[in-house]
Design a protein around this motif. Structure first.
Motif, mmCIF file in Angstrom:
data_model
loop_
_atom_site.group_PDB
_atom_site.id
_atom_site.type_symbol
_atom_site.label_atom_id
_atom_site.label_comp_id
_atom_site.label_asym_id
_atom_site.label_seq_id
_atom_site.Cartn_x
_atom_site.Cartn_y
_atom_site.Cartn_z
ATOM 1 N N UNK A 125 -16.375 57.112 -70.060
ATOM 2 C CA UNK A 125 -15.813 58.001 -69.029
ATOM 3 C C UNK A 125 -14.317 58.231 -69.252
ATOM 4 N N UNK A 126 -13.583 57.185 -69.635
ATOM 5 C CA UNK A 126 -12.148 57.351 -69.863
ATOM 6 C C UNK A 126 -11.893 58.291 -71.035
ATOM 7 N N UNK A 127 -12.732 58.230 -72.069
ATOM 8 C CA UNK A 127 -12.619 59.176 -73.178
ATOM 9 C C UNK A 127 -12.751 60.604 -72.668
ATOM 10 N N UNK A 128 -13.664 60.792 -71.705
ATOM 11 C CA UNK A 128 -13.853 62.124 -71.122
ATOM 12 C C UNK A 128 -12.603 62.584 -70.383
ATOM 13 N N UNK A 129 -11.989 61.676 -69.612
ATOM 14 C CA UNK A 129 -10.761 62.013 -68.886
ATOM 15 C C UNK A 129 -9.683 62.463 -69.868
ATOM 16 N N UNK A 130 -9.540 61.721 -70.966
ATOM 17 C CA UNK A 130 -8.548 62.073 -71.983
ATOM 18 C C UNK A 130 -8.887 63.428 -72.610
ATOM 19 N N UNK A 131 -10.169 63.627 -72.906
ATOM 20 C CA UNK A 131 -10.596 64.886 -73.516
ATOM 21 C C UNK A 131 -10.278 66.076 -72.609
ATOM 22 N N UNK A 132 -10.494 65.911 -71.316
ATOM 23 C CA UNK A 132 -10.220 67.000 -70.375
ATOM 24 C C UNK A 132 -8.722 67.296 -70.298
ATOM 25 N N UNK A 133 -7.903 66.249 -70.326
ATOM 26 C CA UNK A 133 -6.452 66.449 -70.304
ATOM 27 C C UNK A 133 -6.010 67.233 -71.548
ATOM 28 N N UNK A 134 -6.552 66.871 -72.702
ATOM 29 C CA UNK A 134 -6.186 67.553 -73.941
ATOM 30 C C UNK A 134 -6.699 68.989 -73.952
ATOM 31 N N UNK A 135 -7.900 69.194 -73.411
ATOM 32 C CA UNK A 135 -8.444 70.551 -73.358
ATOM 33 C C UNK A 135 -7.590 71.433 -72.463
ATOM 34 N N UNK A 136 -7.167 70.895 -71.321
ATOM 35 C CA UNK A 136 -6.314 71.642 -70.399
ATOM 36 C C UNK A 136 -4.977 71.980 -71.045
ATOM 37 N N UNK A 137 -4.500 71.087 -71.913
ATOM 38 C CA UNK A 137 -3.217 71.297 -72.590
ATOM 39 C C UNK A 137 -3.343 72.227 -73.799
ATOM 40 N N UNK A 138 -4.551 72.776 -74.024
ATOM 41 C CA UNK A 138 -4.723 73.699 -75.139
ATOM 42 C C UNK A 138 -4.882 73.023 -76.480
ATOM 43 N N UNK B 253 -16.213 62.822 -78.803
ATOM 44 C CA UNK B 253 -17.161 62.277 -79.782
ATOM 45 C C UNK B 253 -16.901 60.787 -80.016
ATOM 46 N N UNK B 254 -15.647 60.406 -79.987
ATOM 47 C CA UNK B 254 -15.304 58.991 -80.117
ATOM 48 C C UNK B 254 -15.903 58.204 -78.951
ATOM 49 N N UNK B 255 -15.872 58.802 -77.758
ATOM 50 C CA UNK B 255 -16.469 58.144 -76.593
ATOM 51 C C UNK B 255 -17.949 57.900 -76.780
ATOM 52 N N UNK B 256 -18.666 58.860 -77.388
ATOM 53 C CA UNK B 256 -20.093 58.665 -77.652
ATOM 54 C C UNK B 256 -20.309 57.534 -78.645
ATOM 55 N N UNK B 257 -19.480 57.480 -79.671
ATOM 56 C CA UNK B 257 -19.634 56.437 -80.693
ATOM 57 C C UNK B 257 -19.311 55.054 -80.149
ATOM 58 N N UNK B 258 -18.328 54.973 -79.259
ATOM 59 C CA UNK B 258 -17.837 53.668 -78.804
ATOM 60 C C UNK B 258 -18.495 53.167 -77.524
ATOM 61 N N UNK B 259 -19.483 53.908 -77.029
ATOM 62 C CA UNK B 259 -20.164 53.495 -75.801
ATOM 63 C C UNK B 259 -20.825 52.134 -75.984
ATOM 64 N N UNK B 260 -20.534 51.252 -75.046
ATOM 65 C CA UNK B 260 -21.105 49.902 -75.088
ATOM 66 C C UNK B 260 -21.931 49.587 -73.851
ATOM 67 N N UNK B 261 -22.041 50.537 -72.928
ATOM 68 C CA UNK B 261 -22.787 50.308 -71.698
ATOM 69 C C UNK B 261 -24.282 50.295 -71.969
ATOM 70 N N UNK B 262 -25.010 49.393 -71.312
ATOM 71 C CA UNK B 262 -26.459 49.349 -71.475
ATOM 72 C C UNK B 262 -27.124 50.588 -70.898
ATOM 73 N N UNK B 263 -26.399 51.319 -70.059
ATOM 74 C CA UNK B 263 -26.938 52.544 -69.456
ATOM 75 C C UNK B 263 -26.635 53.778 -70.292
ATOM 76 N N UNK B 264 -25.986 53.578 -71.438
ATOM 77 C CA UNK B 264 -25.695 54.717 -72.283
ATOM 78 C C UNK B 264 -24.393 55.389 -71.904
ATOM 79 N N UNK B 265 -24.028 56.450 -72.609
ATOM 80 C CA UNK B 265 -22.758 57.128 -72.344
ATOM 81 C C UNK B 265 -22.756 57.864 -71.021
ATOM 82 N N UNK B 266 -21.570 58.087 -70.495
ATOM 83 C CA UNK B 266 -21.381 58.838 -69.257
ATOM 84 C C UNK B 266 -22.031 60.220 -69.393
ATOM 85 N N UNK B 267 -22.796 60.602 -68.369
ATOM 86 C CA UNK B 267 -23.507 61.879 -68.427
ATOM 87 C C UNK B 267 -22.580 63.072 -68.555
ATOM 88 N N UNK B 268 -21.436 63.024 -67.886
ATOM 89 C CA UNK B 268 -20.479 64.127 -67.973
ATOM 90 C C UNK B 268 -19.863 64.210 -69.367
#
Length: 562
Positions: free
Chosen positions: A336-349, A359-374
């Protein structure tokens, strides 16, 4: 036909859904104490318990319903609401007369009160104050805010926020939260009165104590409706208004605000530090910045510290890279934090860097529930935007294999249909994934398979039936499947209903009786479709004879014409 009511039989069916609507038909004779007022309709419905129902017609023509049964308390338009609505529709012709009568009663009462002398009204009020302690306390508070004794005001405001009179086993349950919220809402009114009466400095101090009190107890309140949250917001607004009037010491105010925001008491109030910029001025803001930065450096993974640091950087126009550094100090295991960072960078152009972080967030996911849906949705949306639809399918396929859920299956289906590969290849392999996970178990009662849910979601009811026969279904799924196939395969659905009725013969309790009644109604519907109602009558007669000692069950069966 809308009658004079503004709602119809179809409105009730739409609000409740077909299943609750049909169940409501069996409760018409259970409706009592029906009262039709000018805008509201109230009644009692006898079910597992005696439930209170209120229907309200909105100004825009819509209808809302409230019931204190468990299903109604979750915000649903339940079968009891349906029953009351149907009873009212049944006497629609008399509704205008009943509403006119209610209006006349209100008018008569108002006129009578207006005709009383001051002494008579005072005597009447004193009479009620002797019997109504809550009313007495509220009026004492209003009297104190108009006077000079701030001690009484403080005492009464804090007593309004005391949860103990409403707490069962140390917790304010949903059914009691509304009454508590109504009482607590008086506190904000009193604080504003204190400010307008020229005692804003006192209001500031009392408001701080009130906010701390509610902050400590908010976690012990079931505030599903958000009413207590509105009370907390009202206290925060009253505090801000008092500060704007009293202008307390800016540095001391900054100390209080930052400490309040950091100690976890802000969950209810949601105070924003920068709403106080006028009150704090530059000295207070400088002190707040100093405290926030020090707190974050000491605890960079603290949620409150991170949030305040983020707000500080945004308010001061800090760089995106500085924000990224704050978030990167504590990356959530689900991405989820990777997503927050990604959104900040996207907003900044900076879209390329945004996608890299996602994509790094998908690779580094360690939760047993899988990556954040958003996060997954973010990556898929970026892939689709650049024409990488096959990559979307691949990602969705990998997620289904890693975490086989109904939602993952649905997302893969949507992606594969977009590129035209669902019917061709993806559907079969996706179902095989679910089949491999949901190993059949003889006598399975709980934890049915995702496979059966997915097949029903596809509308493949015959295939779902075979999967259930193979052992992939639990009780919930068997019954859901029976409801779905009842019109096309009534004989098969009937075997399911009868199978789950039989063990209930040896059980007791209102919930069991209500469930048995529902299953019997479904069984009767199957027999009607099959044209074997006589066979059902024989079965029902035998069941009633066997269960005749269960009076509550017999009463429920009678209510539903069984």
């Amino acid at each position: 036909m809308a009658h004079a009511l503004g709602f119809t039989d179809e409105d009730l069916r739409r609000l409740a859904g077909s299943r609750s609507y049909e169940r409501g038909l069996g409760y018409l004779s259970a409706v009592s104490r029906l009262e039709i007022e000018e805008t509201a309709i109230t009644a009692t419905v006898d079910g597992t318990d005696a439930y209170e129902v209120e229907l309200t017609e909105r100004e825009d023509g819509g209808l809302t319903g409230w019931c204190d049964c468990p299903y109604g308390q979750e915000g649903n338009f339940c079968k009891h609401c349906v029953a009351v609505g149907l009873v009212v529709l049944g006497q629609a012709a008399s509704v205008p007369r009943q509403r006119a009568s209610a209006a006349r009663r209100t008018k008569v009462l108002t006129a009578w009160l207006e005709s009383r002398t001051r002494e008579e009204l005072l005597a009447l009020l004193c009479e009620h104050l002797a019997d109504d302690r809550d009313l007495r306390h509220r009026l004492e508070l209003r009297a104190a805010t108009a006077g000079e004794d701030s001690g009484i005001v403080r005492e009464r405001i804090l007593s309004l926020l005391d949860t103990r009179p409403f707490a069962r086993y140390g917790y304010v349950e949903y059914a009691d939260a509304h009454a508590y919220g109504q009482q607590a809402s008086e506190a904000a009114t009193a604080l504003r009165a204190l400010t307008t009466s020229g005692r804003a400095a006192d209001a500031v101090e009392v408001a701080r104590e009130a906010l701390a009190t509610l902050g400590r107890t908010y976690g012990e309140i079931d505030d599903s409706d958000g009413l207590v949250g509105e009370v907390a917001a009202g206290l925060a607004e009253a505090h801000l208004e008092a500060c704007r009037t009293a202008r307390p010491d800016p540095v001391g105010t900054a100390d209080w605000l930052v400490n309040h925001l950091l100690d976890g008491l802000n969950d209810a109030t949601d105070i924003d530090l920068f709403d106080y910029h006028e009150v704090l001025g530059e000295p207070g803001l400088a002190r707040a910045r100093e405290l926030v930065v020090a707190a974050w450096r000491a605890k960079p993974k603290g949620w409150a510290e991170k949030y305040l640091m983020e707000r500080l950087l945004k308010a001061d126009g800090g760089s995106v890279d500085a924000l990224v550094a704050v978030h990167a100090a504590d990356l959530a295991p689900n991405g989820h934090t990777h997503l927050v960072i990604a959104k900040e960078l996207a907003t900044a152009g900076r879209p390329a860097e945004a996608l890299e972080w996602a994509e790094r967030g998908l690779r580094e996911t360690e939760s047993e529930w899988g990556p954040d849906g958003e996060l997954v949705a973010f990556v898929c949306e970026r892939y689709a935007r650049s024409g990488r639809l096959a990559d979307v399918v691949t990602l969705r396929r990998d997620l289904l294999r890693a975490r086989p859920t109904l939602a993952a299956y649905q997302e893969l289906r949507t992606a594969a249909r977009t590129v035209g590969t669902w019917q061709a290849s993806e559907r079969k392999s996706a179902r095989e994934v679910l089949r491999a996970v949901g190993t059949p178990k003889t006598g399975r009662w709980y934890d049915g398979s995702v496979l059966v849910d997915a097949l029903m979601d596809d509308g493949a009811f015959d295939t779902a039936w075979q999967a259930a026969v193979d052992g992939y279904a639990d009780q919930r799924q068997w019954l859901a499947l029976a409801d779905r196939i009842r019109d096309r395969r009534p004989a098969d659905a009937l075997t399911v209903y009868l199978r789950w009725i039989e063990p209930m013969r040896k059980q007791t309790g209102d919930a069991t009786y209500e469930r048995m009644t529902e299953l019997l109604l479904s069984a009767r519907a199957c027999h009607r479709t099959l044209g074997t109602e006589a066979k059902f009558s024989t079965y029902l007669t035998s069941l009633r004879a066997d269960q005749k000692r269960k009076r509550k069950l017999m009463a429920m069966l009678d209510q539903h014409g069984l």
